[in-house]
Motif scaffolding. Structure first.
Motif, mmCIF file in Angstrom:
data_model
loop_
_atom_site.group_PDB
_atom_site.id
_atom_site.type_symbol
_atom_site.label_atom_id
_atom_site.label_comp_id
_atom_site.label_asym_id
_atom_site.label_seq_id
_atom_site.Cartn_x
_atom_site.Cartn_y
_atom_site.Cartn_z
ATOM 1 N N VAL A 26 -19.941 -47.741 2.654
ATOM 2 C CA VAL A 26 -19.644 -47.413 3.988
ATOM 3 C C VAL A 26 -19.993 -45.890 4.163
ATOM 4 N N VAL A 27 -20.695 -45.438 5.318
ATOM 5 C CA VAL A 27 -21.058 -44.095 5.396
ATOM 6 C C VAL A 27 -20.230 -43.672 6.533
ATOM 7 N N THR A 28 -19.367 -42.543 6.262
ATOM 8 C CA THR A 28 -18.251 -42.062 7.278
ATOM 9 C C THR A 28 -18.652 -40.785 7.750
ATOM 10 N N GLU A 29 -19.927 -39.984 7.026
ATOM 11 C CA GLU A 29 -20.072 -38.670 7.492
ATOM 12 C C GLU A 29 -20.418 -38.479 8.955
ATOM 13 N N LEU A 30 -19.980 -37.367 9.527
ATOM 14 C CA LEU A 30 -20.078 -37.417 10.704
ATOM 15 C C LEU A 30 -21.561 -36.793 11.148
ATOM 16 N N ALA A 31 -22.147 -36.337 10.350
ATOM 17 C CA ALA A 31 -23.540 -35.884 10.322
ATOM 18 C C ALA A 31 -24.613 -37.196 10.496
ATOM 19 N N ALA A 32 -24.187 -38.328 10.150
ATOM 20 C CA ALA A 32 -24.970 -39.548 10.106
ATOM 21 C C ALA A 32 -25.553 -39.684 11.366
ATOM 22 N N VAL A 33 -26.693 -40.553 11.398
ATOM 23 C CA VAL A 33 -27.369 -40.959 12.352
ATOM 24 C C VAL A 33 -27.704 -42.687 12.459
ATOM 25 N N ASP A 34 -27.803 -43.306 13.459
ATOM 26 C CA ASP A 34 -28.005 -44.629 13.397
ATOM 27 C C ASP A 34 -29.632 -44.810 13.879
ATOM 28 N N THR A 35 -30.362 -45.727 12.986
ATOM 29 C CA THR A 35 -31.586 -46.282 13.560
ATOM 30 C C THR A 35 -31.604 -47.575 13.532
ATOM 31 N N GLU A 36 -32.085 -48.364 14.500
ATOM 32 C CA GLU A 36 -32.067 -49.659 14.875
ATOM 33 C C GLU A 36 -33.464 -50.121 14.712
ATOM 34 N N PHE A 37 -33.548 -51.098 13.760
ATOM 35 C CA PHE A 37 -34.793 -51.676 13.457
ATOM 36 C C PHE A 37 -35.206 -53.076 13.849
ATOM 37 N N GLY A 38 -34.319 -53.583 14.699
ATOM 38 C CA GLY A 38 -34.729 -54.838 15.517
ATOM 39 C C GLY A 38 -33.638 -55.909 15.512
ATOM 40 N N LEU A 39 -34.093 -57.282 16.040
ATOM 41 C CA LEU A 39 -33.256 -58.279 16.100
ATOM 42 C C LEU A 39 -33.283 -59.075 14.913
ATOM 43 N N VAL A 40 -31.970 -59.356 14.584
ATOM 44 C CA VAL A 40 -31.758 -60.523 13.040
ATOM 45 C C VAL A 40 -31.804 -61.655 13.582
ATOM 46 N N LYS A 41 -30.845 -62.031 14.741
ATOM 47 C CA LYS A 41 -30.387 -63.238 15.006
ATOM 48 C C LYS A 41 -29.934 -63.215 16.371
ATOM 49 N N THR A 42 -30.419 -64.237 16.964
ATOM 50 C CA THR A 42 -29.740 -64.363 18.545
ATOM 51 C C THR A 42 -29.016 -65.679 18.575
ATOM 52 N N GLY A 43 -27.882 -65.506 19.571
ATOM 53 C CA GLY A 43 -26.737 -66.704 19.498
ATOM 54 C C GLY A 43 -26.552 -66.771 21.157
ATOM 55 N N LYS A 44 -25.528 -67.816 21.458
ATOM 56 C CA LYS A 44 -25.088 -67.958 22.800
ATOM 57 C C LYS A 44 -24.340 -66.895 23.172
ATOM 58 N N GLU A 45 -23.414 -66.283 22.460
ATOM 59 C CA GLU A 45 -22.618 -65.215 22.894
ATOM 60 C C GLU A 45 -22.823 -63.908 22.391
ATOM 61 N N ALA A 46 -23.671 -63.869 21.270
ATOM 62 C CA ALA A 46 -23.919 -62.288 20.693
ATOM 63 C C ALA A 46 -25.141 -62.247 20.012
ATOM 64 N N ASP A 47 -25.794 -61.096 19.902
ATOM 65 C CA ASP A 47 -27.115 -61.031 19.124
ATOM 66 C C ASP A 47 -26.631 -59.972 17.985
ATOM 67 N N VAL A 48 -27.425 -60.260 16.715
ATOM 68 C CA VAL A 48 -27.282 -59.407 15.671
ATOM 69 C C VAL A 48 -28.358 -58.522 15.562
ATOM 70 N N PHE A 49 -28.404 -57.402 15.135
ATOM 71 C CA PHE A 49 -29.479 -56.484 15.124
ATOM 72 C C PHE A 49 -29.228 -55.646 13.632
ATOM 73 N N LEU A 50 -30.401 -55.187 13.225
ATOM 74 C CA LEU A 50 -30.523 -54.607 11.921
ATOM 75 C C LEU A 50 -30.504 -53.008 12.077
ATOM 76 N N LEU A 51 -29.490 -52.520 11.628
ATOM 77 C CA LEU A 51 -29.147 -50.896 11.906
ATOM 78 C C LEU A 51 -28.880 -50.343 10.563
ATOM 79 N N GLU A 52 -29.511 -49.022 10.363
ATOM 80 C CA GLU A 52 -29.209 -48.215 9.211
ATOM 81 C C GLU A 52 -28.571 -47.018 9.472
ATOM 82 N N ARG A 53 -27.367 -46.827 8.783
ATOM 83 C CA ARG A 53 -26.721 -45.397 9.070
ATOM 84 C C ARG A 53 -26.933 -44.549 7.923
ATOM 85 N N GLY A 54 -27.352 -43.390 8.144
ATOM 86 C CA GLY A 54 -27.689 -42.632 7.001
ATOM 87 C C GLY A 54 -27.477 -41.258 7.632
#
Length: 349
Positions: free
Chosen positions: A115-143
């Protein structure tokens, strides 16, 4: 890793046509439409601007994009790191949101090392993993830029009021009372703002359930944090970003039926001992990664003692997923035996 993802078709970047470029502050902090965040407590979700209660009329609020002119944006605590004149990080899509979640909106301790907790970290999104009726799941990198400190996560985002289909709303909301009467009325009337509040209730329910189940030892993804209607959790898959298959998708030669059944039984037993059943279990909301079984989609977990239909929910869970195992050679009597064992664990005797 970013080059690896950008060269694949599986994780195309998702951005609305005409939206601001990646990294611009306006993606999340518009000067004219400040952000409204839903916080969570024992009573459910409540709307806040920054860390204070928002002053709004939930019945009149038009709910457009979850924003309103009465809300004040308290700013981004990462301003000291900004080296981009637009206010965003020099790389990635946004600053890490870790410090924007309260302690109760973060996963249970001790936290996994990844788990990355450093305040200098950034999030990068890589796209859709799964879609559903109520929510969508995306792949995200925090580094953390300039280091090898980074991790992949699943970002589950409950959908906006124009696109979600909450087929379980009535059952979930029945018997629940919101401490803010205006929000309760908006939810009951299904106004646009009310639907946003319902989405927050679902997200909060799932995050709370994940924290509880993970702490109890149930095989669920580790819940990293929640902010509004977005839950960040452990990504169940490999380092290349390929998500683990659902149990229903597992090929016969990949399935150790006996071992997977034992893993399932252990997790369901821990759930039952804690007084709960999944409530909507099937071969489609169980993942299998390198032989490890992981249960997902848990916002509707059922208190089998308090709920008059608790026993039937428990039995239905086992028989639904048990059908997959029986079709692959598990003796059918084992399904009935697990039902009886879980009823005993839950003290339904």
């Amino acid at each position: 890793m970013r080059e690896r993802f950008s060269e694949t078709d599986s994780f195309s970047r998702i951005r609305a046509k005409g939206a601001p470029r990646r990294g611009r502050r306006s993606e999340r902090f518009d000067d004219h439409e400040p952000e409204v965040v839903f916080r969570f407590d024992d009573h459910g979700a409540y709307a806040v601007a920054g860390d204070e209660y928002a002053d709004f009329d939930a019945e009149q609020h038009d709910g457009h994009d979850g924003h309103g002119g009465a809300y004040e944006n308290h700013g981004d605590s990462h301003d000291s790191y900004d080296d981009n004149p637009d206010g965003g990080p020099a790389e990635g899509d946004r600053w890490s949101t870790w410090d924007r979640s309260t302690p109760t909106e973060k996963g249970p301790e001790p936290r996994p090392d990844w788990v990355v907790t450093e305040l200098a970290a950034v999030d990068t999104e890589f796209g859709l993993v799964k879609t559903g009726k109520e929510a969508d799941v995306f792949l995200l990198e925090r580094g953390v830029p300039g280091t090898d400190r980074r991790t992949l996560m699943a970002a589950k985002r409950y959908r906006d009021s124009q696109h979600r289909m909450f087929h379980r709303d009535s059952g979930y909301l029945e018997g629940r009372r919101h401490k803010e009467s205006r929000i309760a009325r908006a939810m009951a009337k299904r106004t646009a703002f009310g639907k946003e509040a319902i989405a927050a209730q679902w997200a909060g329910a799932e995050f709370t359930a994940l924290c509880r189940l993970y702490s109890a030892g149930v095989a669920v993804p580790y819940p990293v944090q929640i902010l509004g209607t977005e839950i960040l959790m452990e990504f169940v898959g490999d380092e290349s970003g390929a998500a683990a298959p659902r149990l229903a998708q597992l090929r016969a030669e990949e399935a150790d039926v006996e071992d997977l059944w034992e893993q399932l039984g252990r997790s369901l037993s821990l759930l039952a001992v804690d007084g709960y059943a999944h409530g909507d279990l099937s071969a489609y909301n169980i993942l299998v990664h390198e032989g490890r079984l992981v249960i997902i989609d848990v916002p509707q977990i059922v208190d089998v003692v308090a709920n008059p239909r608790g026993r039937s929910f428990l039995e239905r869970d086992v028989r639904n997923v048990g059908a997959w195992f029986v079709s692959r050679g598990l003796p059918e009597r084992r399904v009935g035996e697990l039902v009886e064992s879980l009823e005993f664990d839950a003290r339904l005797g």
